[in-house]
Design an enzyme around this catalytic site. Structure first.
Site, PDB file in Angstrom:
ATOM      1  N   GLU A 117       0.635  -1.263   0.249  1.00 39.38           N
ATOM      2  CA  GLU A 117      -0.042  -0.001   0.183  1.00 39.38           C
ATOM      3  C   GLU A 117       1.039   1.373  -0.011  1.00 39.38           C
ATOM      4  OE1 GLU A 117      -2.705   0.332   3.246  1.00 39.38           O
ATOM      5  OE2 GLU A 117      -3.904  -1.353   2.688  1.00 39.38           O
ATOM      6  N   ASN A 141       1.621  14.514  -8.308  1.00 41.11           N
ATOM      7  CA  ASN A 141       2.515  15.011  -9.346  1.00 41.11           C
ATOM      8  C   ASN A 141       3.239  13.653  -9.664  1.00 41.11           C
ATOM      9  OD1 ASN A 141       1.706  17.664  -9.354  1.00 41.11           O
ATOM     10  ND2 ASN A 141       2.756  17.796  -7.391  1.00 41.11           N
ATOM     11  N   HIS A 170      13.186  23.662  -4.766  1.00 39.25           N
ATOM     12  CA  HIS A 170      11.697  24.413  -4.970  1.00 39.25           C
ATOM     13  C   HIS A 170      11.108  24.627  -3.712  1.00 39.25           C
ATOM     14  CE1 HIS A 170      12.109  22.686  -9.205  1.00 39.25           C
ATOM     15  NE2 HIS A 170      13.164  23.676  -9.038  1.00 39.25           N
ATOM     16  N   LYS A 192       4.856  17.644   1.348  1.00 37.71           N
ATOM     17  CA  LYS A 192       5.064  16.301   0.243  1.00 37.71           C
ATOM     18  C   LYS A 192       5.361  15.353   0.696  1.00 37.71           C
ATOM     19  CE  LYS A 192       6.928  20.150  -2.808  1.00 37.71           C
ATOM     20  NZ  LYS A 192       7.969  20.556  -3.655  1.00 37.71           N
ATOM     21  N   TYR A 195       4.962  12.377  -6.113  1.00 31.68           N
ATOM     22  CA  TYR A 195       4.819  13.214  -5.045  1.00 31.68           C
ATOM     23  C   TYR A 195       3.276  13.727  -4.747  1.00 31.68           C
ATOM     24  CZ  TYR A 195       6.320  17.466  -7.436  1.00 31.68           C
ATOM     25  OH  TYR A 195       6.672  18.407  -8.358  1.00 31.68           O
ATOM     26  N   LYS A 221      15.176  27.995 -15.002  1.00 34.35           N
ATOM     27  CA  LYS A 221      14.655  28.094 -13.545  1.00 34.35           C
ATOM     28  C   LYS A 221      15.632  27.919 -12.683  1.00 34.35           C
ATOM     29  CE  LYS A 221      11.143  26.269 -12.015  1.00 34.35           C
ATOM     30  NZ  LYS A 221       9.800  25.552 -11.677  1.00 34.35           N
ATOM     31  N   ASP A 222      15.939  26.461 -12.534  1.00 35.52           N
ATOM     32  CA  ASP A 222      16.977  26.069 -11.578  1.00 35.52           C
ATOM     33  C   ASP A 222      18.251  26.732 -11.522  1.00 35.52           C
ATOM     34  OD1 ASP A 222      14.783  24.619 -10.643  1.00 35.52           O
ATOM     35  OD2 ASP A 222      15.419  22.650 -11.394  1.00 35.52           O
TER      36      ASP A 222
END
Length: 191
Positions: A37, A58, A71, A80, A140, A178-179
């Site tokens: 599970e 996601n 992030h 998360k 996540y 961006k990173d």
């Protein structure tokens, strides 16, 4: 790791970062394969003492040496629950909570399809990962919706945090624009 807790289906271990937990679900296997599970709200609450409502799932696919992070969202702050379903990653978090005993510290752990480990990342932390295998699929659950207007990126290679990314000598990570333009520790907002 310290302070392990268990339930009938989950093993929970603390990490070096306050409130960040490694969660190992019980895996049932035989000659046919295995079953687990991956999430059960009641078991999660019993094992961790947390009652969380996840609102979004996601799923990403990344090639080897891809680095996604670090992030976080300044508004609509997300907790998360992360895991890998194919391949392996080095998952890292940085504590941005001013009142936390581990403020400004980082921790990392390998998550893989083989070890079935999950990581609970509470709200108020920057998060990212480096793909160690040829490719990886990363899943996540989040406690709030993605809000691009409030997303912030801490530089993955900020020298004051100094995350020890397990990159081979001479290999640079594959990061997007961006990173690559992530902000320094001094420039990012804190919680």
């Amino acid at each position: 790791m310290s302070n392990p807790a268990t339930s009938n289906k989950l093993k929970v271990e603390a990490t070096a970062i306050h409130d960040v937990l490694v969660i190992e679900p019980k895996v049932f296997g035989d000659e046919r394969g295995w079953f687990t599970e991956s999430f059960n709200a009641l078991d999660f609450a019993q094992a961790t003492g947390l009652s969380v409502d996840f609102v979004q799932d996601n799923h990403s696919f990344s090639k080897q040496w891809t680095l996604r992070g670090m992030h976080f969202q300044q508004e609509h702050v997300q907790g998360k629950l992360v895991r890998v379903i194919a391949g392996a990653v080095f998952d890292a978090v940085v504590d941005l909570r001013k009142t936390s005993p581990t403020f400004g510290k980082w921790a990392g752990i390998e998550l893989s399809a083989q070890n079935h480990r999950q990581l609970w990342v509470p709200p108020g932390l920057a998060h990212g990962f480096l793909v160690l295998s040829e490719a990886a699929e990363f899943l996540y659950k989040t406690t709030d919706y993605y809000h691009p207007q409030s997303e912030v990126c801490l530089a993955w290679n900020d020298s004051s945090i100094a995350i020890n990314w397990p990159l081979p000598s001479g290999v640079l990570p594959n990061v997007n624009a961006k990173d690559a333009a992530g902000l320094s520790w001094d420039a990012i907002p804190k919680f």
